[in-house]
Design a protein around this motif. Structure first.
Motif, PDB file in Angstrom:
ATOM      1  N   THR A  96       0.828  -1.210   0.000  1.00  0.00           N
ATOM      2  CA  THR A  96       0.000   0.000   0.000  1.00  0.00           C
ATOM      3  C   THR A  96       0.861   1.258   0.000  1.00  0.00           C
ATOM      4  N   LEU A  97       0.351   2.296  -0.678  1.00  0.00           N
ATOM      5  CA  LEU A  97       1.135   3.518  -0.869  1.00  0.00           C
ATOM      6  C   LEU A  97       0.592   4.680  -0.034  1.00  0.00           C
ATOM      7  N   GLY A  98       1.498   5.535   0.404  1.00  0.00           N
ATOM      8  CA  GLY A  98       1.120   6.777   1.083  1.00  0.00           C
ATOM      9  C   GLY A  98       1.039   6.674   2.596  1.00  0.00           C
ATOM     10  N   ASP A  99       1.196   5.471   3.146  1.00  0.00           N
ATOM     11  CA  ASP A  99       1.023   5.283   4.590  1.00  0.00           C
ATOM     12  C   ASP A  99       1.972   6.162   5.402  1.00  0.00           C
ATOM     13  N   HIS A 100       3.245   6.194   5.006  1.00  0.00           N
ATOM     14  CA  HIS A 100       4.222   6.937   5.814  1.00  0.00           C
ATOM     15  C   HIS A 100       3.870   8.425   5.906  1.00  0.00           C
ATOM     16  N   GLY A 101       3.682   9.049   4.757  1.00  0.00           N
ATOM     17  CA  GLY A 101       3.405  10.489   4.739  1.00  0.00           C
ATOM     18  C   GLY A 101       2.118  10.846   5.468  1.00  0.00           C
ATOM     19  N   ILE A 102       1.079  10.039   5.278  1.00  0.00           N
ATOM     20  CA  ILE A 102      -0.207  10.337   5.928  1.00  0.00           C
ATOM     21  C   ILE A 102      -0.116  10.117   7.440  1.00  0.00           C
ATOM     22  N   ALA A 103       0.580   9.056   7.860  1.00  0.00           N
ATOM     23  CA  ALA A 103       0.767   8.826   9.303  1.00  0.00           C
ATOM     24  C   ALA A 103       1.485  10.021   9.936  1.00  0.00           C
ATOM     25  N   GLU A 158      -3.947   8.828  12.287  1.00  0.00           N
ATOM     26  CA  GLU A 158      -2.779   8.033  12.675  1.00  0.00           C
ATOM     27  C   GLU A 158      -3.169   6.857  13.556  1.00  0.00           C
ATOM     28  N   THR A 159      -4.397   6.885  14.091  1.00  0.00           N
ATOM     29  CA  THR A 159      -4.817   5.731  14.889  1.00  0.00           C
ATOM     30  C   THR A 159      -5.024   4.504  14.002  1.00  0.00           C
ATOM     31  N   VAL A 160      -5.251   4.715  12.706  1.00  0.00           N
ATOM     32  CA  VAL A 160      -5.427   3.575  11.799  1.00  0.00           C
ATOM     33  C   VAL A 160      -4.326   3.469  10.746  1.00  0.00           C
ATOM     34  N   VAL A 161      -3.522   4.536  10.572  1.00  0.00           N
ATOM     35  CA  VAL A 161      -2.442   4.487   9.590  1.00  0.00           C
ATOM     36  C   VAL A 161      -1.111   4.620  10.318  1.00  0.00           C
ATOM     37  N   GLU A 162      -0.263   3.629  10.160  1.00  0.00           N
ATOM     38  CA  GLU A 162       1.088   3.698  10.713  1.00  0.00           C
ATOM     39  C   GLU A 162       2.081   3.832   9.578  1.00  0.00           C
ATOM     40  N   SER A 163       3.212   4.462   9.858  1.00  0.00           N
ATOM     41  CA  SER A 163       4.294   4.502   8.879  1.00  0.00           C
ATOM     42  C   SER A 163       4.694   3.083   8.502  1.00  0.00           C
ATOM     43  N   ASP A 164       5.085   2.913   7.241  1.00  0.00           N
ATOM     44  CA  ASP A 164       5.528   1.599   6.753  1.00  0.00           C
ATOM     45  C   ASP A 164       7.040   1.410   6.874  1.00  0.00           C
ATOM     46  N   VAL A 165       7.719   2.304   7.589  1.00  0.00           N
ATOM     47  CA  VAL A 165       9.185   2.285   7.604  1.00  0.00           C
ATOM     48  C   VAL A 165       9.726   0.879   7.889  1.00  0.00           C
ATOM     49  N   ALA A 166      10.566   0.400   6.965  1.00  0.00           N
ATOM     50  CA  ALA A 166      11.129  -0.959   7.082  1.00  0.00           C
ATOM     51  C   ALA A 166      12.300  -1.112   6.120  1.00  0.00           C
ATOM     52  N   PRO A 167      13.326  -1.842   6.550  1.00  0.00           N
ATOM     53  CA  PRO A 167      14.414  -2.159   5.613  1.00  0.00           C
ATOM     54  C   PRO A 167      13.952  -3.258   4.660  1.00  0.00           C
ATOM     55  N   LEU A 168      14.271  -3.093   3.378  1.00  0.00           N
ATOM     56  CA  LEU A 168      13.730  -3.989   2.351  1.00  0.00           C
ATOM     57  C   LEU A 168      14.781  -4.918   1.748  1.00  0.00           C
ATOM     58  N   ASN A 169      16.005  -4.922   2.301  1.00  0.00           N
ATOM     59  CA  ASN A 169      17.057  -5.702   1.641  1.00  0.00           C
ATOM     60  C   ASN A 169      16.748  -7.193   1.601  1.00  0.00           C
ATOM     61  N   GLY A 170      16.105  -7.711   2.642  1.00  0.00           N
ATOM     62  CA  GLY A 170      15.759  -9.135   2.629  1.00  0.00           C
ATOM     63  C   GLY A 170      14.737  -9.461   1.551  1.00  0.00           C
ATOM     64  N   MET A 171      13.668  -8.653   1.484  1.00  0.00           N
ATOM     65  CA  MET A 171      12.622  -8.872   0.479  1.00  0.00           C
ATOM     66  C   MET A 171      13.204  -8.752  -0.938  1.00  0.00           C
ATOM     67  N   ILE A 172      14.084  -7.783  -1.124  1.00  0.00           N
ATOM     68  CA  ILE A 172      14.661  -7.553  -2.455  1.00  0.00           C
ATOM     69  C   ILE A 172      15.591  -8.699  -2.850  1.00  0.00           C
ATOM     70  N   GLU A 173      16.349  -9.211  -1.903  1.00  0.00           N
ATOM     71  CA  GLU A 173      17.202 -10.366  -2.201  1.00  0.00           C
ATOM     72  C   GLU A 173      16.346 -11.527  -2.711  1.00  0.00           C
ATOM     73  N   LEU A 226      -5.201  15.644  -1.085  1.00  0.00           N
ATOM     74  CA  LEU A 226      -3.882  15.143  -1.477  1.00  0.00           C
ATOM     75  C   LEU A 226      -4.038  13.921  -2.365  1.00  0.00           C
ATOM     76  N   ASP A 227      -3.007  13.647  -3.178  1.00  0.00           N
ATOM     77  CA  ASP A 227      -2.997  12.447  -4.008  1.00  0.00           C
ATOM     78  C   ASP A 227      -2.089  11.412  -3.339  1.00  0.00           C
ATOM     79  N   PRO A 228      -2.612  10.260  -2.926  1.00  0.00           N
ATOM     80  CA  PRO A 228      -1.769   9.274  -2.229  1.00  0.00           C
ATOM     81  C   PRO A 228      -0.583   8.808  -3.077  1.00  0.00           C
ATOM     82  N   LEU A 229      -0.696   8.965  -4.394  1.00  0.00           N
ATOM     83  CA  LEU A 229       0.401   8.528  -5.265  1.00  0.00           C
ATOM     84  C   LEU A 229       1.559   9.520  -5.268  1.00  0.00           C
ATOM     85  N   SER A 230       1.357  10.698  -4.670  1.00  0.00           N
ATOM     86  CA  SER A 230       2.442  11.681  -4.550  1.00  0.00           C
ATOM     87  C   SER A 230       3.009  11.723  -3.136  1.00  0.00           C
ATOM     88  N   ILE A 231       2.520  10.847  -2.259  1.00  0.00           N
ATOM     89  CA  ILE A 231       2.924  10.861  -0.850  1.00  0.00           C
ATOM     90  C   ILE A 231       4.072   9.872  -0.644  1.00  0.00           C
TER      91      ILE A 231
END
Lengths: 344, 344
Positions: free
Chosen positions: A181-188, A199-214, A270-275
């Motif tokens: 899902t897109l825009g979670d970080h900026g909206i949170a 923010e009670t329902v949207v949390e930032s998605d902050v996460a390291p992605l190196n494992g998923m990308i590997e 706001l446009d979630p695709l620009s967040i």
């Protein structure tokens, strides 16, 4: 403020006031390509300054953000992050408990992604000299051990023109996938800062992605990757169009969005695709491998909502055309600045 | 403020509030060694945050400082700097002419030392969010092509216990050399900021030293190097004593000092040996090579005032004993904090 927002205004600012002063360099992936990382003598190298406000937010803090953001910039090049540096600028009088919780968060995120903090620097400035804490991280990496395999798989279908999964390597026909899902970080961030309550329902998605990308490099066929931070998906896709010389056709309804983010964006205009996002990857791949890559993404906790959202097409104009829910078509423009400041 | 001043208070702060939170790492030169750079998988890696005030000062600016300081941290490890990163945090409304002059200065210094700025990040924060401009630079390097020769020469005289010219490699008998006058940077900054007037005769020494250092590695016999920034010579020598397990005997009168710096320090009650430098190296070497290394330093514009100032000795206590002009002896203590804040 727009000059630092990651969009077109920043690009113009850098082109006019910064790059003309720096010596030209020869390298595999130079500064002037403005990719996620540079590559010099086989070393993948990147940096990020973090000025997020507030320092702690739903789903993360400046510590987890600074580690994940920089690790992700290395990983999306098709590289394995090896080590981080950490430069702290601390405002005198910053609460020591808050500071320690941020250091603990950096440490946890560093452990989670397996990338140690190898070197650092600490400055303290008087009250008012900085807004609490600025964390600048840099990271080094090397070519992923799975990148050659990934390229070999892609080359069963078409030429792979880069040595990396870089922004200039998208070709007509490539499938476009987002990892969630897109825009979670900026909206949170925005909601928490302004007290809107989402923010009670949207949390930032902050996460390291190196494992998923590997995981997806092991599958093979990935042609380009990018983490859609400032400027969001709109910025990522338009950058790819410009640097790769392609157009894109995106199926709007297939883009994964959190309902609360959609509601917040509608209310705020706001446009979630620009967040900005801090735990998502946009992936281009040869079309025949798209389903397998999607499956590999979904098998990882950070990619469980991954979706194929469109494809690159031949085009005279490097632009992104998006079909909407009601069957219309619109151009997805690159954002000029960032609609939500101080989110990273 | 002392927690970010580079002295003992900072060491305690990091040991107590930062390092316990970071995962332990295995590497050739890890974070915990607190050397000038880390070494990970053959990559020499370092970072510095720059909060100097004011942004432009006699002899330099935050642009030249940020390039030179980071390049020097790589070079003193016995490494060749390859590329720089640059993370800018800009206060909205910063004068664009001033900003461009700083970018031009970064570019000139980058060109002068032959180390390109390969990757960067730009953030703009609202007025008051930062004090004008913070520049965080990181750099990567590789083992100097002359380091093996340097070690081979040193090993004609004694064992070389490190693979780098690191802080733990000083041994009893090693000669201690400084590459020029000490305290110029800190006094130029302090005087300019406070309007004392000494800045008309004292300029900052800010300069990249990789060229000069390559020259002495070609001679050979260098065992340790350090750029005496925050905390000055007093900090450097005490760090070496602690990490190498040696004592030092320093001949005070032989230390090169600019007369105006001596005058300023006397008036202000400061010790020039605790004041930071930005274009000087402290070099330890096997005694038989000291004269040749001195000659090589003096042949370089940045080393023309180089001098042999003492030697490392066997000692139960890792302390620096200095003979004074009047023939007395005093202990050169490591500074607790930095007597001159915001100089880098």
């Amino acid at each position: 403020m727009n000059h630092g927002a990651g969009g077109e205004a920043m690009q113009e600012f850098l082109d006019r006031h910064v790059f003309p002063h720096f010596p030209k360099m020869e390298s595999e992936v130079p500064l002037s390509s403005l990719d996620d990382s540079a590559v010099v003598d086989g070393i993948v190298f990147t940096t990020d300054g973090h000025t997020v406000k507030p320092l702690v937010f739903p789903g993360g803090d400046i510590g987890s953000l600074s580690v994940a953001g920089t690790v992700n910039d290395i990983a999306v090049m098709g590289a394995k992050p090896l080590a981080l540096s950490c430069s702290l600028v601390i405002e005198a009088g910053l609460d020591i408990g808050l500071f320690e919780s941020i250091m603990a968060s950096m440490g946890r995120t560093s452990k989670e992604c397996g990338v140690p903090i190898a070197t650092g620097d600490t400055k303290v400035v008087e009250r008012g000299g900085v807004d609490g804490l600025v964390v600048s991280t840099a990271a080094v990496g090397r070519r992923s051990p799975y990148l050659d395999h990934n390229i070999a798989v892609a080359e069963e279908y078409r030429r792979f023109d880069s040595q990396w999964t870089s922004d200039d390597n998208v070709r007509p026909g490539d499938a476009i996938i987002v990892s969630g899902t897109l825009g979670d970080h900026g909206i949170a961030l925005l909601s928490f800062r302004e007290g809107y309550g989402f923010e009670t329902v949207v949390e930032s998605d902050v996460a390291p992605l190196n494992g998923m990308i590997e995981g997806i490099l092991k599958v093979g066929g990935v042609t380009a990757m990018k983490d859609p931070t400032r400027g969001g998906l709109a910025n990522t896709l338009n950058e790819w169009c410009g640097k790769s010389g392609v157009g894109m056709e995106i199926d709007g309804p297939s883009i994964p969005l959190n309902g609360a983010v959609v509601n917040a964006c509608e209310m705020l205009g706001l446009d979630p695709l620009s967040i900005g996002n801090e735990g998502k990857a946009v992936v281009a791949c040869v079309p025949d491998m798209a389903e397998e890559i999607l499956k590999a993404l979904r098998s990882h906790p950070n990619g469980r909502n991954a979706a194929i959202i469109g494809r690159a097409v031949e085009s005279d104009r490097p632009r992104v055309v998006m079909t909407t829910e009601v069957g219309g078509r619109r151009i997805l423009e690159p954002p000029i600045g960032d609609p939500v400041p101080r989110i990273c």
